[in-house]
Design a protein around this motif. Structure first.
Motif, PDB file in Angstrom:
ATOM      1  N   GLY A   1       0.836  -1.193   0.000  1.00  0.00           N
ATOM      2  CA  GLY A   1       0.000   0.000   0.000  1.00  0.00           C
ATOM      3  C   GLY A   1       0.867   1.239   0.000  1.00  0.00           C
ATOM      4  N   SER A   2       0.262   2.396   0.225  1.00  0.00           N
ATOM      5  CA  SER A   2       1.060   3.622   0.325  1.00  0.00           C
ATOM      6  C   SER A   2       1.911   3.555   1.588  1.00  0.00           C
ATOM      7  CB  SER A   2       0.151   4.851   0.367  1.00  0.00           C
ATOM      8  OG  SER A   2      -0.575   4.886   1.581  1.00  0.00           O
ATOM      9  N   GLN A   3       2.985   4.321   1.629  1.00  0.00           N
ATOM     10  CA  GLN A   3       3.941   4.224   2.720  1.00  0.00           C
ATOM     11  C   GLN A   3       3.283   4.484   4.084  1.00  0.00           C
ATOM     12  OE1 GLN A   3       7.509   6.538   2.233  1.00  0.00           O
ATOM     13  NE2 GLN A   3       8.270   6.077   4.286  1.00  0.00           N
ATOM     14  N   GLY A   4       2.507   5.552   4.167  1.00  0.00           N
ATOM     15  CA  GLY A   4       1.869   5.882   5.440  1.00  0.00           C
ATOM     16  C   GLY A   4       0.899   4.806   5.902  1.00  0.00           C
ATOM     17  N   ASP A   5       0.094   4.279   4.966  1.00  0.00           N
ATOM     18  CA  ASP A   5      -0.894   3.250   5.314  1.00  0.00           C
ATOM     19  C   ASP A   5      -0.211   1.947   5.740  1.00  0.00           C
ATOM     20  OD1 ASP A   5      -2.977   4.960   4.775  1.00  0.00           O
ATOM     21  OD2 ASP A   5      -3.201   4.294   2.690  1.00  0.00           O
TER      22      ASP A   5
ATOM     23  N   ARG B   1       2.106  -1.301  12.358  1.00  0.00           N
ATOM     24  CA  ARG B   1       2.110  -1.040  13.802  1.00  0.00           C
ATOM     25  C   ARG B   1       0.930  -1.714  14.485  1.00  0.00           C
ATOM     26  NH1 ARG B   1       3.758   4.335  12.214  1.00  0.00           N
ATOM     27  NH2 ARG B   1       1.671   5.150  12.616  1.00  0.00           N
ATOM     28  N   ALA B   2      -0.226  -1.692  13.838  1.00  0.00           N
ATOM     29  CA  ALA B   2      -1.404  -2.344  14.414  1.00  0.00           C
ATOM     30  C   ALA B   2      -1.186  -3.849  14.538  1.00  0.00           C
ATOM     31  CB  ALA B   2      -2.641  -2.052  13.558  1.00  0.00           C
ATOM     32  N   PHE B   3      -0.669  -4.481  13.486  1.00  0.00           N
ATOM     33  CA  PHE B   3      -0.408  -5.927  13.524  1.00  0.00           C
ATOM     34  C   PHE B   3       0.631  -6.269  14.591  1.00  0.00           C
ATOM     35  CE2 PHE B   3      -2.257  -6.551   9.164  1.00  0.00           C
ATOM     36  CZ  PHE B   3      -3.096  -7.596   9.503  1.00  0.00           C
TER      37      PHE B   3
ATOM     38  N   LEU C   1      -6.317   3.399  18.043  1.00  0.00           N
ATOM     39  CA  LEU C   1      -5.120   3.958  18.665  1.00  0.00           C
ATOM     40  C   LEU C   1      -4.044   4.267  17.629  1.00  0.00           C
ATOM     41  CD1 LEU C   1      -4.735   1.799  21.915  1.00  0.00           C
ATOM     42  CD2 LEU C   1      -5.491   4.170  21.747  1.00  0.00           C
ATOM     43  N   THR C   2      -3.954   3.443  16.584  1.00  0.00           N
ATOM     44  CA  THR C   2      -2.971   3.690  15.523  1.00  0.00           C
ATOM     45  C   THR C   2      -3.301   4.985  14.785  1.00  0.00           C
ATOM     46  OG1 THR C   2      -2.601   1.303  15.252  1.00  0.00           O
ATOM     47  CG2 THR C   2      -1.895   2.735  13.454  1.00  0.00           C
TER      48      THR C   2
END
Length: 339
Positions: free
Chosen positions: A48-52, A58-60, A84-85
């Protein structure tokens, strides 16, 4: 837009827990962050895009860390990790998980699961009196009960007293069968259920016979002084101001008090003032008293309950706004009253 990919090492023994049945949790995170997850043996690739991709990663990783600590990942954990992410507070999830209160009779750990719950538990540790206010499913009573049982087992207090107003919610007590205790027991059932789950039925009954655990209607508190006890007043929104004042003035030395309630679910007569609402206004500036406001984001029941609570909050907010608009005085004509 250029695509970015990153790889997460995902041990096979944690895959089923983190991914959910039929990969439900993966799909939820994919939709939330607009990424694609590709699983290959013991690793997972995110595209995906870098930010996404960074957010999804981080969530995983937070969910994987929870799994490594022995937690069973629930949909609530996934939803909260996502929220939270987005708020850039994802590290809070694993920090919250470190706050173990106690274990149930079956060995299940009892911990706060949200930032609101964590603040609530911390307030109970530090303050003599704590008001826990929030909608259904936020763990107000259950966490207070866990803290009470922990304090009892570690001999911080010598007894536990649980009480709630036996308010009539559409059915008259007089029409119910049995003696007075039989009539009020249904109102106290949620407290019994929590005690049985955390302490065990046998231990609860033994301590109750010794008078070390007491479950009683609020009316039974009048005239008593409650020393060296952990006292929980549940469903406090159904108290009158006089009842609340009576209860608060029962507190003796060495005691800790938690008062829980949901201001949106009152069963008082129409027009009656809630003792919980008055107490919060009167006592909010006393340092030894904590007031914790839990919200729909702290709901830890089925995710549908969280959406129901949020829908009602939005509806009530709109109604209040409309009411204020109607009550606003209309502008007078520049020609005066016509006299």
């Amino acid at each position: 837009m250029s695509l970015t990919e990153t790889t997460i090492n995902m041990p096979t023994e944690h895959m089923a827990n983190v991914f959910g049945q039929f990969d439900t949790y993966i799909k939820k995170i994919e939709r939330a962050f607009s990424v694609t997850a590709v699983i290959r043996e013991d690793h997972m690739k995110l595209l995906g895009s870098q930010g996404d991709v960074e957010k999804a990663s981080r969530a995983f990783c937070q969910l994987l860390e929870l799994s490594r600590r022995g937690n069973t990942i629930t949909e609530q954990n996934v939803d909260y990790a996502i929220s939270l992410t987005f708020e850039e507070k994802e590290d809070a999830l694993t920090e919250i998980d470190r706050e173990l209160i106690c274990h149930t009779i079956n060995g299940k750990p009892i911990k706060p699961k949200t930032l609101g719950q964590s603040s609530y538990v911390e307030a109970i540790r530090e303050k003599m009196i704590v008001f826990g206010i929030g909608p259904a499913g936020t763990g107000k009573t259950y966490l207070a009960m866990a803290m009470a049982i922990h304090a009892f087992k570690t001999e911080e207090v010598s007894r536990i007293i649980l009480t709630r107003p036996a308010i009539e919610a559409g059915e008259k007590l007089g029409f119910l069968p049995g003696d007075l205790q039989s009539k009020v027991d249904p109102y106290l059932r949620p407290l019994y259920d929590a005690l049985h789950q955390i302490m065990g039925a046998d231990s609860f009954l033994k301590n109750m016979e010794k008078g070390l655990i007491e479950v009683a209607p609020l009316a039974y508190m009048r005239g008593r002084t409650l020393d060296n006890a952990f006292i929980i007043l549940d469903e406090a929104q159904n108290t009158t101001p006089a009842q609340m004042k009576m209860f608060l003035t029962r507190i003796g030395f060495g005691s800790k008090v938690v008062i829980t309630g949901d201001a949106t679910q009152k069963d008082l007569a129409p027009g009656a003032v809630s003792g919980l609402d008055v107490a919060i206004r009167v006592l909010r500036n006393i340092p030894q008293i904590g007031i914790c406001q839990l919200t729909s984001s702290d709901v830890v029941r089925h995710p549908l309950v969280q959406r129901i609570v949020k829908a009602y909050e939005d509806y009530e907010r709109r109604e209040q706004k409309n009411t204020r608009a109607k009550d606003k005085p209309r502008n007078r004509s520049r020609y005066g009253t016509g006299r």
